[in-house]
Design an enzyme around this catalytic site. Structure first.
Site, mmCIF file in Angstrom:
data_model
loop_
_atom_site.group_PDB
_atom_site.id
_atom_site.type_symbol
_atom_site.label_atom_id
_atom_site.label_comp_id
_atom_site.label_asym_id
_atom_site.label_seq_id
_atom_site.Cartn_x
_atom_site.Cartn_y
_atom_site.Cartn_z
ATOM 1 C CE LYS A 188 44.757 69.536 73.295
ATOM 2 N NZ LYS A 188 43.504 69.968 72.724
ATOM 3 C CD GLU B 68 40.767 71.257 75.465
ATOM 4 O OE1 GLU B 68 41.981 71.685 74.704
ATOM 5 O OE2 GLU B 68 40.066 70.361 75.110
ATOM 6 C CB CYS C 277 41.606 67.575 74.847
ATOM 7 S SG CYS C 277 40.243 67.236 73.720
#
Length: 562
Positions: free
Chosen positions: A125, A43, A165
């Protein structure tokens, strides 16, 4: 059909977009030569994590875009290679983060999927964490879509579902990826270390694999960034949640996973590094935190006051493992109250660790201070004022040596002291980096014993003289002083701190658990009234799920009793 996948578990530096891009390029070329056709970076790998308010600067985002394009161009000739690069991106629409006093262009925490010189997919994300050290809603807006892309050869390519994540900690993003045709989930991550976090991640991803029926590859960052550390520990899980592979922790690694399709199911094959003890993880986290803080900020070495006590002994052992003995200097600064055994033990440890050791007495300066203040203090007994003067003289000496020679001062205070204010502003708190700031005192003892039994970096076995570990802790600022003159026994103090500070238990619930009410009231009062000191403390390495850093944001002025 088989697809080799490489996780570029590397140590990226915040703001060094050209350097991070070059790391990715070199890793991708190495992986490609080894047969990999899918490379995963962690990330926000292109800019490092976490860049904090740099994310708000348009020029920073542009530099990230330029670096991603550099990676795409450099790898354009590698036919059939797909590379996933974590990067911040501009949002698709208007102004999204601020609507009243300030407006900032919309940003996403995203990943670009590169192939043969082109960006073929971009994923933003969806789930933005805003707890503990995370502050992503300050910088980013959530993504809305899914990303499923093909990797591998022609008709036998594998459909890859991409998550970032926090997305994988919730059911919906993974489910949507599967519904969009994903056969394998890849999760790119920058998840800060705390003791036990690696096992927590594996368990959560195990449940996600089982819920979706899809195997998972978890690609993680490694390295230190200010107060946080990323331990690597990338891994792969089968569709039933069984462990398929695990990378080394706290080391850069090109972790490879073979994905094979058999009877319409994907099976993963990789090497499995054994699980480690919490003490081993903790030691490596502290070593990596020191090494990267000094290395990435350009300090030539470290200096610390070596007192003959347990805290400075542990910091010295960590520093030598992190930097090497030639980059660590110790200074013993005796006062009128320094015991002979403190001199002896400090000298012995410096000899064992092969570091430079100097002695500079503070007695002349201490007497001079007392003489200068004699008129003001006439008729008053000596108290903590005189104790603090000694600590502040030592701080002045260490900072002078730091200024003259460039080495950073490592402070030696622990979490128990930081919590209760058993430390001196501009004295033992003076310095640039607080190595054991997040270790409770009992953990300091435990870790010192662990290091004496282990030599993970080959810098010397049994580095800490046994007497340093076994003698009663003392600041040695008055005759026959011990820490327990001012604090409850550390076994009791640390248990209360863990409950109250780390786990937010109330005073009443701690008392109900069997702790003495007066002691609990005293300890929690000390925590509250010493907030002003902690605000002025140097940054230190976070190794628990709640540290006195970004995890702890309490007002200095407050009448609330928890």
């Amino acid at each position: 059909m088989s697809l080799k996948i490489c996780v570029a578990q590397l140590n990226y530096c915040v703001g060094d977009m050209p350097g991070n891009a070059q790391k990715i390029i070199e890793a991708a070329r190495t992986a490609y030569a080894d047969g990999a056709r899918l490379v995963l970076t962690p990330e926000l790998a292109i800019c490092g994590y976490a860049a904090e308010d740099l994310f708000l600067r348009p020029s920073f985002i542009q530099a990230c875009d330029d670096a991603v394009n550099l990676v795409a161009r450099a790898l354009a000739g590698l036919k059939g290679l797909t590379v996933v690069v974590g990067t911040p991106t501009h949002g698709d629409s208007g102004l999204g983060l601020r609507t009243k006093s300030v407006e900032v262009p919309q940003r996403h925490n995203a990943a670009r999927v590169l192939r043969e010189g082109r960006i073929i997919e971009t994923y933003a994300k969806r789930e933005l964490p805003n707890y503990q050290v995370f502050d992503e809603r300050r910088y980013f807006t959530p993504g809305q879509g899914t990303c499923v892309f093909q990797a591998g050869d022609g008709d036998e390519a594998i459909s890859i579902g991409l998550l970032i994540c926090e997305d994988a900690w919730f059911e919906e993003p993974a489910r949507l990826a599967r519904e969009s045709g994903a056969e394998l989930l890849v999760v790119i991550n920058a998840s800060p270390f705390h003791v036990g976090k690696g096992g927590e991640r594996e368990q959560m991803m195990r449940s996600r694999a089982q819920a979706t029926g899809l195997p998972i590859i978890y690609a993680h960052l490694v390295g230190g960034q200010d107060e946080i550390v990323f331990e690597g520990h990338s891994f792969a899980l089968q569709a039933d949640g069984a462990l398929a592979g695990r990378a080394e922790s706290f080391k850069e690694n090109l972790f490879t996973v073979q994905a094979e399709r058999a009877q319409q199911a994907i099976k993963l094959i990789a090497n499995v590094v054994p699980e480690r003890s919490h003490e081993a993880d903790l030691w490596d986290a502290l070593v990596l935190g020191v090494r990267d803080y000094l290395g990435k900020n350009g300090f030539p070495g470290a200096i610390l006051g070596l007192s003959g006590g347990i805290d400075s002994a542990l910091v010295l052992a960590i520093a030598v493992d992190a930097l090497g003995a030639d980059k660590v200097r110790t200074v013993m600064m005796p006062s009128p109250y320094t015991a002979d055994i403190s001199w002896i033990d400090a000298q012995e440890m410096a000899t064992r660790m092969k570091v430079r050791y100097d002695e500079i007495s503070i007695i002349p300066e201490f007497e001079a201070f007392k003489a200068s203040l004699a008129g003001e203090f006439k008729g008053l007994k000596e108290d903590t004022t005189e104790e603090n003067i000694q600590a502040r003289i030592r701080g002045v000496f260490l900072m002078a040596l730091s200024n003259k020679f460039g080495s950073i001062v490592l402070t030696t205070g622990n979490k128990s002291e930081m919590a209760t204010g058993y430390c001196t502003l501009y004295g033992d708190m003076a310095g640039g980096f607080a190595v054991i700031k997040d270790l409770l005192k009992m953990t300091v003892f435990k870790l010192a014993r662990w290091r004496n039994e282990n030599d993970p970096y080959g810098t010397g076995s049994q580095p800490i003289p046994e007497r340093i570990i076994t003698r009663p802790p003392s600041a040695e600022l008055r005759p026959d002083q011990t820490d327990q003159d001012s604090l409850p026994p550390y076994e009791v103090l640390d248990a209360i701190l863990e409950r109250y500070m780390e786990n937010d238990q109330s005073i009443d619930s701690i008392v109900a658990a069997g702790f003495d009410a007066a002691v609990v009231e005293r300890v929690t009062r000390l925590i509250k009234i010493n907030e002003y000191k902690r605000r002025q403390a140097p940054v230190g390495i976070r190794v628990t799920h709640r540290s006195f850093g970004k995890d702890w944001r309490y007002p200095i002025t407050s009448k609330f009793r928890a």
